[in-house]
Design a protein around this motif. Structure first.
Motif, mmCIF file in Angstrom:
data_model
loop_
_atom_site.group_PDB
_atom_site.id
_atom_site.type_symbol
_atom_site.label_atom_id
_atom_site.label_comp_id
_atom_site.label_asym_id
_atom_site.label_seq_id
_atom_site.Cartn_x
_atom_site.Cartn_y
_atom_site.Cartn_z
ATOM 1 N N VAL A 199 25.695 -5.548 1.757
ATOM 2 C CA VAL A 199 24.915 -6.057 0.616
ATOM 3 C C VAL A 199 23.519 -6.471 1.069
ATOM 4 O O VAL A 199 22.516 -6.197 0.389
ATOM 5 N N LEU A 200 23.420 -7.126 2.230
ATOM 6 C CA LEU A 200 22.109 -7.543 2.731
ATOM 7 C C LEU A 200 21.261 -6.331 3.096
ATOM 8 O O LEU A 200 20.051 -6.305 2.830
ATOM 9 N N GLY A 201 21.864 -5.321 3.705
ATOM 10 C CA GLY A 201 21.120 -4.099 4.014
ATOM 11 C C GLY A 201 20.650 -3.384 2.766
ATOM 12 O O GLY A 201 19.530 -2.850 2.722
ATOM 13 N N LEU A 202 21.487 -3.373 1.724
ATOM 14 C CA LEU A 202 21.085 -2.754 0.462
ATOM 15 C C LEU A 202 19.936 -3.519 -0.180
ATOM 16 O O LEU A 202 19.002 -2.918 -0.736
ATOM 17 N N CYS A 203 19.957 -4.835 -0.075
ATOM 18 C CA CYS A 203 18.875 -5.654 -0.630
ATOM 19 C C CYS A 203 17.561 -5.382 0.099
ATOM 20 O O CYS A 203 16.507 -5.235 -0.539
ATOM 21 N N ALA A 204 17.602 -5.293 1.423
ATOM 22 C CA ALA A 204 16.382 -5.040 2.191
ATOM 23 C C ALA A 204 15.837 -3.642 1.934
ATOM 24 O O ALA A 204 14.630 -3.462 1.732
ATOM 25 N N SER A 205 16.714 -2.649 1.915
ATOM 26 C CA SER A 205 16.251 -1.273 1.684
ATOM 27 C C SER A 205 15.703 -1.098 0.278
ATOM 28 O O SER A 205 14.715 -0.384 0.071
ATOM 29 N N THR A 206 16.298 -1.753 -0.697
ATOM 30 C CA THR A 206 15.807 -1.651 -2.074
ATOM 31 C C THR A 206 14.409 -2.253 -2.208
ATOM 32 O O THR A 206 13.527 -1.663 -2.847
ATOM 33 N N ALA A 207 14.212 -3.418 -1.597
ATOM 34 C CA ALA A 207 12.893 -4.050 -1.656
ATOM 35 C C ALA A 207 11.836 -3.190 -0.980
ATOM 36 O O ALA A 207 10.704 -3.079 -1.470
ATOM 37 N N LEU A 208 12.181 -2.564 0.131
ATOM 38 C CA LEU A 208 11.216 -1.726 0.837
ATOM 39 C C LEU A 208 10.925 -0.434 0.077
ATOM 40 O O LEU A 208 9.769 0.016 0.009
ATOM 41 N N VAL A 209 11.954 0.157 -0.510
ATOM 42 C CA VAL A 209 11.765 1.409 -1.247
ATOM 43 C C VAL A 209 10.892 1.193 -2.472
ATOM 44 O O VAL A 209 10.046 2.044 -2.810
ATOM 45 N N TRP A 210 11.040 0.071 -3.154
ATOM 46 C CA TRP A 210 10.219 -0.183 -4.338
ATOM 47 C C TRP A 210 8.746 -0.301 -3.983
ATOM 48 O O TRP A 210 7.874 0.144 -4.740
ATOM 49 N N VAL A 211 8.442 -0.894 -2.843
ATOM 50 C CA VAL A 211 7.036 -0.983 -2.413
ATOM 51 C C VAL A 211 6.489 0.407 -2.122
ATOM 52 O O VAL A 211 5.356 0.745 -2.508
ATOM 53 N N ILE A 212 7.287 1.237 -1.456
ATOM 54 C CA ILE A 212 6.837 2.597 -1.148
ATOM 55 C C ILE A 212 6.603 3.389 -2.432
ATOM 56 O O ILE A 212 5.596 4.104 -2.577
ATOM 57 N N ILE A 213 7.527 3.269 -3.384
ATOM 58 C CA ILE A 213 7.363 3.982 -4.667
ATOM 59 C C ILE A 213 6.117 3.507 -5.390
ATOM 60 O O ILE A 213 5.347 4.309 -5.943
ATOM 61 N N GLU A 214 5.892 2.207 -5.392
ATOM 62 C CA GLU A 214 4.717 1.663 -6.080
ATOM 63 C C GLU A 214 3.426 2.176 -5.465
ATOM 64 O O GLU A 214 2.485 2.553 -6.186
ATOM 65 N N VAL A 215 3.361 2.215 -4.133
ATOM 66 C CA VAL A 215 2.149 2.693 -3.465
ATOM 67 C C VAL A 215 1.940 4.181 -3.723
ATOM 68 O O VAL A 215 0.814 4.629 -4.001
ATOM 69 N N LEU A 216 3.012 4.968 -3.673
ATOM 70 C CA LEU A 216 2.884 6.401 -3.923
ATOM 71 C C LEU A 216 2.449 6.688 -5.356
ATOM 72 O O LEU A 216 1.621 7.583 -5.596
ATOM 73 N N VAL A 217 2.990 5.966 -6.319
ATOM 74 C CA VAL A 217 2.588 6.152 -7.714
ATOM 75 C C VAL A 217 1.121 5.784 -7.896
ATOM 76 O O VAL A 217 0.374 6.470 -8.624
ATOM 77 N N MET A 218 0.688 4.735 -7.235
ATOM 78 C CA MET A 218 -0.711 4.314 -7.341
ATOM 79 C C MET A 218 -1.638 5.375 -6.745
ATOM 80 O O MET A 218 -2.668 5.731 -7.351
ATOM 81 N N LEU A 219 -1.286 5.895 -5.588
ATOM 82 C CA LEU A 219 -2.111 6.935 -4.970
ATOM 83 C C LEU A 219 -2.133 8.204 -5.811
ATOM 84 O O LEU A 219 -3.185 8.850 -5.966
ATOM 85 N N LEU A 220 -0.991 8.570 -6.370
ATOM 86 C CA LEU A 220 -0.930 9.768 -7.197
ATOM 87 C C LEU A 220 -1.744 9.597 -8.479
ATOM 88 O O LEU A 220 -2.422 10.540 -8.922
ATOM 89 N N SER A 221 -1.699 8.421 -9.066
ATOM 90 C CA SER A 221 -2.478 8.167 -10.287
ATOM 91 C C SER A 221 -3.975 8.243 -10.008
ATOM 92 O O SER A 221 -4.728 8.846 -10.785
ATOM 93 N N LEU A 222 -4.400 7.662 -8.913
ATOM 94 C CA LEU A 222 -5.821 7.724 -8.577
ATOM 95 C C LEU A 222 -6.263 9.156 -8.286
ATOM 96 O O LEU A 222 -7.391 9.542 -8.606
ATOM 97 N N TYR A 223 -5.371 9.939 -7.700
ATOM 98 C CA TYR A 223 -5.725 11.322 -7.381
ATOM 99 C C TYR A 223 -5.774 12.196 -8.638
ATOM 100 O O TYR A 223 -6.706 12.995 -8.819
#
Length: 308
Positions: A178-202
């Protein structure tokens, strides 16, 4: 009547005489339990075995190791291999990120961290949001509170994982999975947010001076609000959780809008010429508002399951 003591007479112990130095002993004296050893022979044997002194065999081995040309060549070859491996690792890292630029985002001190945390939680009274420059180079975070950094997001992410583990342990729901799932989920959401932001600007052809590290920093500041929200939920229950969620969400939205507004709209004059120039300010505003509005949803998604 006293009997005559014949055949008995008092004898005194004889002193052992040292054997002549020239004639060897016919038999060894084993009465003391220790075999005799001539001191001269002992030292001679020590010099012969140790290469100069008794017990000096280890020192002799070390000296021989350093004077051996084969061993010296092996040491030099190993050092060259280590240096080549270090250079290869640095070269591979430089292909994906600039180490010097990464050092810029960690150039912080205690004074900056305290000011930045206060700015994240109470951004309403801050007036000057512009990042300062010196000779076309932005000042380091320790000299400018408006500069983005990666130290606070990194430390806040680690603290959030530890706090999540404590919250799950209090509720008897802790497990490594459960703790590993919590950490991976938090990290994946940041990566998705950054990728969406870069794609929108492009896709919208919006030219800004925002780098990937800048977006990671602004996206990672949400962990500060998440820590505050979980702490209030653990201390004051669900009511405290929702009050802290509302406060941290509003503060983070205000911070993101004001910070990205200075970053995204700063190069608006460079895009003011050409077709579709009138739509550029609107696109920039949409991106800024959408990025800020996305933060409360992520905060709630990553913290609601920790409070019961």
């Amino acid at each position: 009547m006293a009997l005559p003591q014949q055949g008995y007479r008092a004898t005194k112990p004889r002193a052992r005489a040292a054997p002549p130095t020239g004639d060897p002993l016919l038999f060894e004296d084993t009465s003391s339990g220790v075999p005799p050893m001539n001191s001269q022979n002992y030292y001679e044997s020590g010099y012969n075995m140790g290469g100069g002194a008794p017990g000096g065999q280890g020192a002799s081995g070390v000296n021989n190791l350093f004077t051996d040309p084969v061993a010296s060549a092996a040491v030099m070859y190993g050092s060259s291999l280590a240096n080549q491996g270090k250079d290869m690792v640095n070269k591979e890292i430089s292909r994906f990120m600039s180490v010097n630029k990464l050092k810029y985002f960690f150039a912080v001190d205690t004074k900056y961290v305290v000011k930045k945390l206060m700015l994240l939680m109470f951004p309403y009274t801050h007036q000057d949001w512009e990042v300062r420059y010196h000779r076309d180079t932005p000042l380091t975070p320790r000299h400018d509170v408006n500069a983005p950094d990666l130290y606070i997001p990194t430390m806040a992410f680690i603290t959030y994982i530890l706090l999540a583990g404590m919250a799950l342990g209090i509720q008897q729901r802790f497990s490594p999975e459960v703790l590993g799932l919590c950490a991976s989920t938090a990290l994946v959401w940041v990566i998705i947010e950054v990728l969406v932001m870069l794609l929108s600007l492009y896709l919208l052809t919006v030219h800004t001076d925002l780098s990937t590290f800048d977006l990671v920093a602004y996206s990672g500041y949400k962990y500060v609000g998440m820590i505050f929200t979980v702490l209030c939920g653990l201390l004051f229950g669900s009511d405290g959780y929702y009050v802290a969620l509302a406060w941290s969400s509003c503060a983070l939205m205000f911070f993101i809008v004001r910070s990205l507004k200075m970053k995204i709209l700063s190069s608006l004059s460079a895009d003011s010429m050409g077709a579709g120039a009138s739509a550029k300010p609107r696109f920039r505003l949409y991106i800024t508002v959408a990025s800020a509005a996305f933060q409360p949803l992520i905060i709630y998604w990553l913290t609601a399951h920790l409070i019961r």
